[in-house]
Design a protein around this motif. Structure first.
Motif, PDB file in Angstrom:
ATOM      1  N   VAL A  86      10.338 -11.491  21.122  1.00 41.32           N
ATOM      2  CA  VAL A  86      10.895 -10.286  21.756  1.00 41.32           C
ATOM      3  C   VAL A  86      12.367 -10.071  21.374  1.00 41.32           C
ATOM      4  O   VAL A  86      13.087  -9.338  22.052  1.00 41.32           O
ATOM      5  N   THR A  87      12.773 -10.707  20.291  1.00 41.22           N
ATOM      6  CA  THR A  87      14.182 -10.649  19.861  1.00 41.22           C
ATOM      7  C   THR A  87      14.684  -9.201  19.729  1.00 41.22           C
ATOM      8  O   THR A  87      15.802  -8.891  20.142  1.00 41.22           O
ATOM      9  N   ALA A  88      13.851  -8.323  19.170  1.00 41.30           N
ATOM     10  CA  ALA A  88      14.277  -6.927  19.001  1.00 41.30           C
ATOM     11  C   ALA A  88      14.100  -6.158  20.314  1.00 41.30           C
ATOM     12  O   ALA A  88      14.973  -5.374  20.711  1.00 41.30           O
ATOM     13  N   ALA A  89      13.007  -6.401  21.006  1.00 46.85           N
ATOM     14  CA  ALA A  89      12.695  -5.638  22.227  1.00 46.85           C
ATOM     15  C   ALA A  89      13.775  -5.791  23.303  1.00 46.85           C
ATOM     16  O   ALA A  89      14.067  -4.833  24.033  1.00 46.85           O
ATOM     17  N   ILE A  90      14.394  -6.954  23.386  1.00 47.62           N
ATOM     18  CA  ILE A  90      15.397  -7.156  24.451  1.00 47.62           C
ATOM     19  C   ILE A  90      16.699  -6.415  24.193  1.00 47.62           C
ATOM     20  O   ILE A  90      17.572  -6.378  25.042  1.00 47.62           O
TER      21      ILE A  90
END
Ligand code: DC
Length: 230
Positions: A86-90
């Motif tokens: 979820v590195t991008a989603a956060i």
């Protein structure tokens, strides 16, 4: 092996993560972005439709969450939520407010404490957040309180959002910065504040390079570390 730790605390938009990432690379330390960990809990709550102002509701989702931190080939931190990257989603703008809300809750802070301390036991770290020097690593070798005027921080955040293709207006970003500062500094548990033994670094009138040199100088002075040395 005796690991060293550098704590960098301060309000959002002061340049903590950009600077800490570069400093970690320069010094051969591991960069730990603790805001990303709170963001992961915030994202989980957002996805599940949890009322983030309801402590019991947030506490109830914690046992279902497996939050892990990993490092990519590029040496950068990645966040996983129940195995999903979820590195991008956060980084979505709406997750910022969610993170700041869940960060108010003591059980959330306790839930995330051990993973932060474990990283510092196992590596030399530069860890950034809000309570690293005051609560998470009270014995850090060097504590830096990094700040800048709200307008300067909002300008940087606005620019960053534009670069990510997220269009918003500046006044809105400034309001969000001020609101987040208020929540982060006024909360009862582990509020954002300068540790008594932290060095104050104000980057209002400095660009990134100037801020980097300022912090690097401080670290070399205090810790005597040279390039790539862990
Ligand atoms: O640094 P950031 O914007 O990614 O942090 C997201 C939110 O998490 C921020 O509102 C404050 C909170 N936070 C915290 O309470 N304690 C930390 N150590 C790191 C972040």
């Amino acid at each position: 092996m005796n690991h060293r730790s550098i704590a960098i605390d301060g309000p959002s938009g002061a340049g903590k993560s950009t600077l800490a990432k570069r400093l970690a690379q320069e010094l051969g330390f591991l960069y730990v972005d603790t805001g990303a960990i709170y963001r992961t809990v915030g994202l989980a709550g957002l996805r599940q439709g949890t009322d983030l102002s309801d402590v019991a509701q947030v506490a109830a989702i914690l046992p279902q969450l497996t939050i892990t931190m990993g490092y990519g080939k590029d040496g950068l931190q990645r966040m996983y939520l129940n195995g999903e990257d979820v590195t991008a989603a956060i980084r979505q703008n709406e997750v910022s407010a969610c993170a700041s809300k869940v960060a108010l809750i003591p059980v959330v802070r306790d839930f995330l404490m051990e993973m932060q301390r474990k990283a510092a036991r196992e590596h030399s770290v530069i860890m950034d957040g809000r309570d690293i020097g005051t609560v998470v690593l009270p014995d850090a070798d060097l504590k830096i309180y990094l700040t800048a005027a709200p307008e300067a921080r909002a300008k940087r955040r606005y620019q960053e959002l534009l670069e990510q293709g997220q269009h918003t207006d500046f006044d809105q970003v400034l309001r969000e910065v001020i609101e987040r500062d208020r929540r982060d500094t006024e909360r009862e548990t582990a509020p954002l504040k300068q540790a008594e033994d932290a060095v104050l670094a104000d980057t209002t009138d400095l660009d990134l390079e100037g801020s980097f040199q300022l912090l690097l100088g401080l670290i070399r002075d205090r810790l005597g570390v040279k390039e790539g040395q862990e």
